[in-house]
Design a protein around this motif. Structure first.
Motif, PDB file in Angstrom:
ATOM      1  N   ASP A   1      32.472   7.450  28.683  1.00 48.38           N
ATOM      2  CA  ASP A   1      31.363   7.550  27.735  1.00 48.38           C
ATOM      3  C   ASP A   1      31.646   8.767  26.858  1.00 48.38           C
ATOM      4  O   ASP A   1      31.377   9.908  27.250  1.00 48.38           O
ATOM      5  N   LEU A   2      32.203   8.526  25.668  1.00 53.46           N
ATOM      6  CA  LEU A   2      32.671   9.626  24.820  1.00 53.46           C
ATOM      7  C   LEU A   2      31.529  10.457  24.247  1.00 53.46           C
ATOM      8  O   LEU A   2      31.764  11.535  23.701  1.00 53.46           O
ATOM      9  N   THR A   3      30.293   9.955  24.380  1.00 53.51           N
ATOM     10  CA  THR A   3      29.159  10.726  23.854  1.00 53.51           C
ATOM     11  C   THR A   3      28.551  11.648  24.905  1.00 53.51           C
ATOM     12  O   THR A   3      27.656  12.427  24.593  1.00 53.51           O
ATOM     13  N   SER A   4      29.024  11.564  26.150  1.00 52.75           N
ATOM     14  CA  SER A   4      28.438  12.404  27.194  1.00 52.75           C
ATOM     15  C   SER A   4      29.018  13.823  27.133  1.00 52.75           C
ATOM     16  O   SER A   4      30.147  14.039  26.690  1.00 52.75           O
ATOM     17  N   THR A   5      28.252  14.766  27.614  1.00 53.72           N
ATOM     18  CA  THR A   5      28.627  16.185  27.537  1.00 53.72           C
ATOM     19  C   THR A   5      29.845  16.482  28.410  1.00 53.72           C
ATOM     20  O   THR A   5      29.938  16.023  29.545  1.00 53.72           O
ATOM     21  N   SER A   6      30.798  17.245  27.857  1.00 54.30           N
ATOM     22  CA  SER A   6      32.002  17.706  28.565  1.00 54.30           C
ATOM     23  C   SER A   6      32.863  16.564  29.079  1.00 54.30           C
ATOM     24  O   SER A   6      33.563  16.705  30.081  1.00 54.30           O
ATOM     25  N   ILE A   7      32.849  15.411  28.385  1.00 51.30           N
ATOM     26  CA  ILE A   7      33.637  14.267  28.847  1.00 51.30           C
ATOM     27  C   ILE A   7      35.125  14.587  28.816  1.00 51.30           C
ATOM     28  O   ILE A   7      35.905  14.036  29.590  1.00 51.30           O
ATOM     29  N   GLY A   8      35.554  15.512  27.935  1.00 52.02           N
ATOM     30  CA  GLY A   8      36.968  15.877  27.858  1.00 52.02           C
ATOM     31  C   GLY A   8      37.486  16.545  29.117  1.00 52.02           C
ATOM     32  O   GLY A   8      38.699  16.619  29.329  1.00 52.02           O
ATOM     33  N   GLN A   9      36.604  17.037  29.982  1.00 51.58           N
ATOM     34  CA  GLN A   9      37.009  17.679  31.228  1.00 51.58           C
ATOM     35  C   GLN A   9      37.048  16.711  32.405  1.00 51.58           C
ATOM     36  O   GLN A   9      37.461  17.081  33.506  1.00 51.58           O
ATOM     37  N   ASN A  10      36.615  15.471  32.182  1.00 48.06           N
ATOM     38  CA  ASN A  10      36.474  14.516  33.295  1.00 48.06           C
ATOM     39  C   ASN A  10      37.845  13.966  33.686  1.00 48.06           C
ATOM     40  O   ASN A  10      38.509  13.284  32.891  1.00 48.06           O
ATOM     41  N   PRO A  11      38.313  14.225  34.920  1.00 43.79           N
ATOM     42  CA  PRO A  11      39.641  13.732  35.333  1.00 43.79           C
ATOM     43  C   PRO A  11      39.684  12.221  35.537  1.00 43.79           C
ATOM     44  O   PRO A  11      40.764  11.647  35.668  1.00 43.79           O
ATOM     45  N   ASN A  12      38.516  11.569  35.583  1.00 45.16           N
ATOM     46  CA  ASN A  12      38.473  10.123  35.784  1.00 45.16           C
ATOM     47  C   ASN A  12      38.570   9.346  34.481  1.00 45.16           C
ATOM     48  O   ASN A  12      38.702   8.122  34.503  1.00 45.16           O
TER      49      ASN A  12
END
Length: 267
Positions: free
Chosen positions: A218-229
Motif C-alpha cells: 500500500d504505497l499510500t501508507s506511512t513509512s511503506i519504504g521501510q517495510n521489508p515485506n
C-alpha cells in the motif's frame, strides 16, 4: 506540462510525470480512483527507467485535471522519445572480396596403391562405430523429448504490505488471469473463473514471463519504504487452472521462497 530540459530521456519523462501528480496534489490511490489505472502501475510509471505506457500517462493526467493541450504535449513528447529510442546506427555493408580461381586438380596417380586387408578391416570397424554413435544420439533425443516439462508447486501469499512492517491478508483473493496485467478482474474476460484463492493455497506453475510491474504494498501508507515485506516485480508465473488452461499470477502474490522464476521455462 513541465518543459523537458535540453536533453530529454525516458527517466526524465517519468520524473516529470511524478512532479505533475504532486503539483495537482494527487496520491497514487486517488489517481487510481480517478483514472481506473492501478495505483501500483501508476507508481511504477513514475519510477522508470524505461518509457511508461503513453495511454496510462495521458489518461491519468487528464483525469487529475491537466489541460487538454498539455495532455497532447505529453503524448507528442512520448512519441519523440519512443522514436529516438528505436533508431540506431546501421551496420556497414561488408566489402566485397574477390573469389580466388580454383586451383587445378592434382594429377591422378598412374596406378592407385592396393589397400591391405588390415586397412579395409579398420575402415569397416570405423563405419560400424559411426552408426552406433548416431543410433545412441537418436535414442537419447527421443528420451529427452518424451520427458515432461518441469513444473513447480508454488504457495500463494495474498497479503498487502502496510506501514513500516505490516503484512495483512488482502480483502480480495488472488486468481489466475488470461493476461499478465494489473487489475485483470476489472477487464472483461481476463480473470479465469474458479481460480480465486487466499494465502496458503497452491498452484502448479509451468512457465514464467514478463508482464505489468505491480506491487503488494500500500504505497499510500506511512513509512511503506521501510517495510521489508514490500515487493515490486514484473515477473509472472504461468500455472494450470482447473479447466486445464494456463493462467498467470504475479510473483508478488507468492510466498518469498517461490519468487525469482524458479528455473521454469519461458511461457
Amino acid at each position: 506540462m513541465t518543459a523537458p530540459g535540453p536533453v530529454d530521456s525516458p527517466a526524465r519523462f517519468c520524473a516529470d510525470f511524478l512532479d505533475a501528480l504532486q503539483r495537482h496534489g494527487v496520491s497514487f490511490r486517488r489517481a487510481e480512483q480517478l483514472s481506473g489505472w492501478g495505483k501500483s502501475t501508476i507508481a511504477a510509471a513514475t519510477r522508470g527507467p524505461g518509457l511508461p505506457n503513453v495511454d496510462l500517462v495521458t489518461d491519468v493526467l487528464a483525469a487529475v485535471g491537466t489541460d487538454a493541450d498539455d495532455v497532447d504535449g505529453w503524448r507528442v513528447r512520448h512519441a519523440r522519445l519512443r522514436d529516438a529510442g528505436s533508431t540506431g546506427p546501421t551496420a556497414p555493408e561488408p566489402a566485397s572480396t574477390p573469389v580466388p580461381a580454383p586451383a587445378p586438380p592434382d594429377p591422378a596417380p598412374a596406378s592407385p596403391p592396393r589397400r591391405s586387408a588390415r586397412r579395409r578391416a579398420e575402415i569397416a570397424a570405423f563405419a560400424v562405430l559411426v552408426v552406433l554413435v548416431a543410433g545412441l544420439a537418436t535414442a537419447l533425443a527421443v528420451v529427452l523429448a518424451a520427458r515432461p516439462a518441469p513444473t513447480r508447486t508454488v504457495v500463494v501469499q495474498n497479503r498487502v504490505a502496510i506501514g513500516p512492517g505490516g503484512l495483512v491478508e488482502d480483502s480480495t483473493p488472488s486468481y489466475l488471469g488470461t493476461r499478465p496485467v494489473a487489475y485483470c478482474a476489472r477487464q472483461p474476460g481476463c480473470k479465469i473463473p474458479g481460480t480465486e484463492v487466499g494465502s496458503g493455497a497452491t498452484f502448479v506453475a509451468v512457465c514464467q514471463l514478463s508482464g505489468d510491474a505491480i506491487t503488494n504494498a500500500d504505497l499510500t501508507s506511512t513509512s511503506i519504504g521501510q517495510n521489508p515485506n514490500a515487493a515490486v516485480s514484473a515477473l509472472w508465473l504461468g500455472a494450470r487452472a482447473p479447466d486445464g488452461r494456463i493462467g498467470y499470477i504475479s510473483e508478488v502474490y507468492l510466498a518469498p521462497p517461490y519468487r525469482g522464476g524458479l528455473g521454469l521455462p519461458p511461457c
